[in-house]
Design an enzyme around this catalytic site. Structure first.
Site, mmCIF file in Angstrom:
data_model
loop_
_atom_site.group_PDB
_atom_site.id
_atom_site.type_symbol
_atom_site.label_atom_id
_atom_site.label_comp_id
_atom_site.label_asym_id
_atom_site.label_seq_id
_atom_site.Cartn_x
_atom_site.Cartn_y
_atom_site.Cartn_z
ATOM 1 N N LYS A 16 25.991 29.629 5.874
ATOM 2 C CA LYS A 16 26.167 29.872 4.440
ATOM 3 C C LYS A 16 27.566 29.426 3.996
ATOM 4 C CE LYS A 16 22.837 33.689 4.444
ATOM 5 N NZ LYS A 16 22.579 35.145 4.417
ATOM 6 N N GLN A 46 25.686 40.677 5.043
ATOM 7 C CA GLN A 46 24.619 40.206 5.932
ATOM 8 C C GLN A 46 23.905 41.389 6.585
ATOM 9 O OE1 GLN A 46 23.652 37.039 6.105
ATOM 10 N NE2 GLN A 46 22.092 37.349 7.668
ATOM 11 N N ASP A 76 22.279 38.034 -3.518
ATOM 12 C CA ASP A 76 21.117 38.212 -2.631
ATOM 13 C C ASP A 76 19.931 38.800 -3.398
ATOM 14 O OD1 ASP A 76 21.168 37.382 0.018
ATOM 15 O OD2 ASP A 76 22.420 39.057 0.670
HETATM 16 N N1 GUN Z 1 19.352 38.979 6.784
HETATM 17 C C1 GUN Z 1 18.242 38.205 6.840
HETATM 18 N N2 GUN Z 1 18.087 37.541 5.685
HETATM 19 C C2 GUN Z 1 19.103 37.895 4.885
HETATM 20 C C3 GUN Z 1 19.480 37.528 3.568
HETATM 21 O O1 GUN Z 1 18.829 36.749 2.874
HETATM 22 N N3 GUN Z 1 20.618 38.106 3.096
HETATM 23 C C4 GUN Z 1 21.342 38.983 3.823
HETATM 24 N N4 GUN Z 1 22.428 39.500 3.262
HETATM 25 N N5 GUN Z 1 21.015 39.348 5.053
HETATM 26 C C5 GUN Z 1 19.900 38.801 5.573
#
Ligand code: GUN
Length: 292
Positions: free
Chosen positions: A52, A96, A119
């Site tokens: 990311k 995350q 998110d």
């Molecule tokens: N863990 C798995 N997918 C995601 C996501 O899209 N965002 C976040 N913050 N954690 C995740």
């Protein structure tokens, strides 16, 4: 069979975003800034977060990675979130998931300013999404909508079967695809671990979204001819012959299911890269929302 190429599609989206960032810079407007918080040392999570951050650099965003130790307390994490909430330079941030067991995930999500929740996990944003109001749509479902759109996969009036009811993928996906929207208007069945006679249901599906996290769960005898299959699963399966010691396996038995499919996503290179592109798109949207 047409491969729904998330790698190529996400590269196109990132190019479009990079052009918009240039435009913002030419107008002396703010450079989008995404922050990511990660707690602990989970290998897969670190890989995702690093991807990311790298994607931010590629499109000209600023990025901040905040790495916290496994022992971080809930209070310390809440404090970190508050700092990001009030920092005017941060347009959006993510925490995350999953978090260590001693931290209440819901409490953390609730602490994020909904206007920076790129998110789309905060209840305010989930509620707006469910009502089809403008908001941040979570990156994975958003990426799937975008992939279906860019490959002109018809969803209107189709039977969609979603396998898995997670808050991140299955649940929002079922809501979005049933809504009156460009990629939507489908008749959606949301299935899960308690569903009986799953195969009878999936055999009726024009489009299947597999998001249950069981490697190669969806087999060829569970799908009809000319199906469209979206594979959200990505599990690390031990494989000593690989350099990293594992290979990535989706929720779909790709070799056999692809033979019956009109459209199908590969793993890796399908939904995963789309997720990152849509997170960037949400961050750009956050900047635009502030300017509006
Ligand atoms: N863990 C798995 N997918 C995601 C996501 O899209 N965002 C976040 N913050 N954690 C995740």
């Amino acid at each position: 069979m047409i491969l729904l190429d998330g790698k190529k599609t996400s590269a196109n989206i990132k190019e479009e975003i990079a052009l918009e960032v240039l435009e913002l810079k030419n107008q002396d407007k703010k450079t989008p800034h995404l922050a990511a918080v990660i707690v602990g040392n989970d290998g897969a999570s670190l890989t995702y977060v690093n991807a990311k951050v790298k994607a931010c650099e590629r499109v000209g965003f600023e990025s901040t990675l905040i790495r916290l130790p496994e022992e971080t307390t809930e209070e310390e994490l809440l404090n970190e979130i508050n700092i990001l909430n009030v920092d005017n330079d941060i347009d959006g941030f993510i925490v995350q998931l999953p978090l260590p067991d001693h931290i209440d995930e819901q409490k953390i999500i609730m602490a994020i300013d909904p206007n920076k929740d790129v998110d789309g996990f905060h209840p305010t944003n989930v509620g707006k999404m469910a009502l089809n109001l403008p908001t941040f749509i979570s990156a994975t479902p958003f990426g799937i909508l975008e992939l279906l759109d860019r490959y002109n996969v018809e969803t209107s009036g189709k039977n969609v079967v979603v396998i898995g009811r997670s808050h991140i993928v299955g649940s929002p996906m079922s809501i979005l695809l049933s809504q009156k929207r460009k990629v939507g208007n489908a008749t959606v069945t949301l299935t899960h671990s308690r569903t009986q006679n799953l195969k009878e249901i999936t055999l009726q599906a024009d489009i299947i979204i597999a998001a249950i996290g069981i490697p190669e769960f969806l087999k060829a005898d569970m799908v009809k001819d000319n199906v469209t299959v979206i594979d959200v699963g990505i599990t690390r399966v031990a494989d000593p012959s690989k350099k990293r010691g594992f290979r990535l396996v989706g929720d779909v038995a790709f070799d056999e299911v692809s033979k019956k499919s009109d459209f199908i996503t590969p793993v890796p290179g399908g939904v995963g890269p789309m997720t990152i592109a849509m997170l960037l798109k949400n961050t750009l949207l956050s900047v635009k929302n502030k300017q509006a």
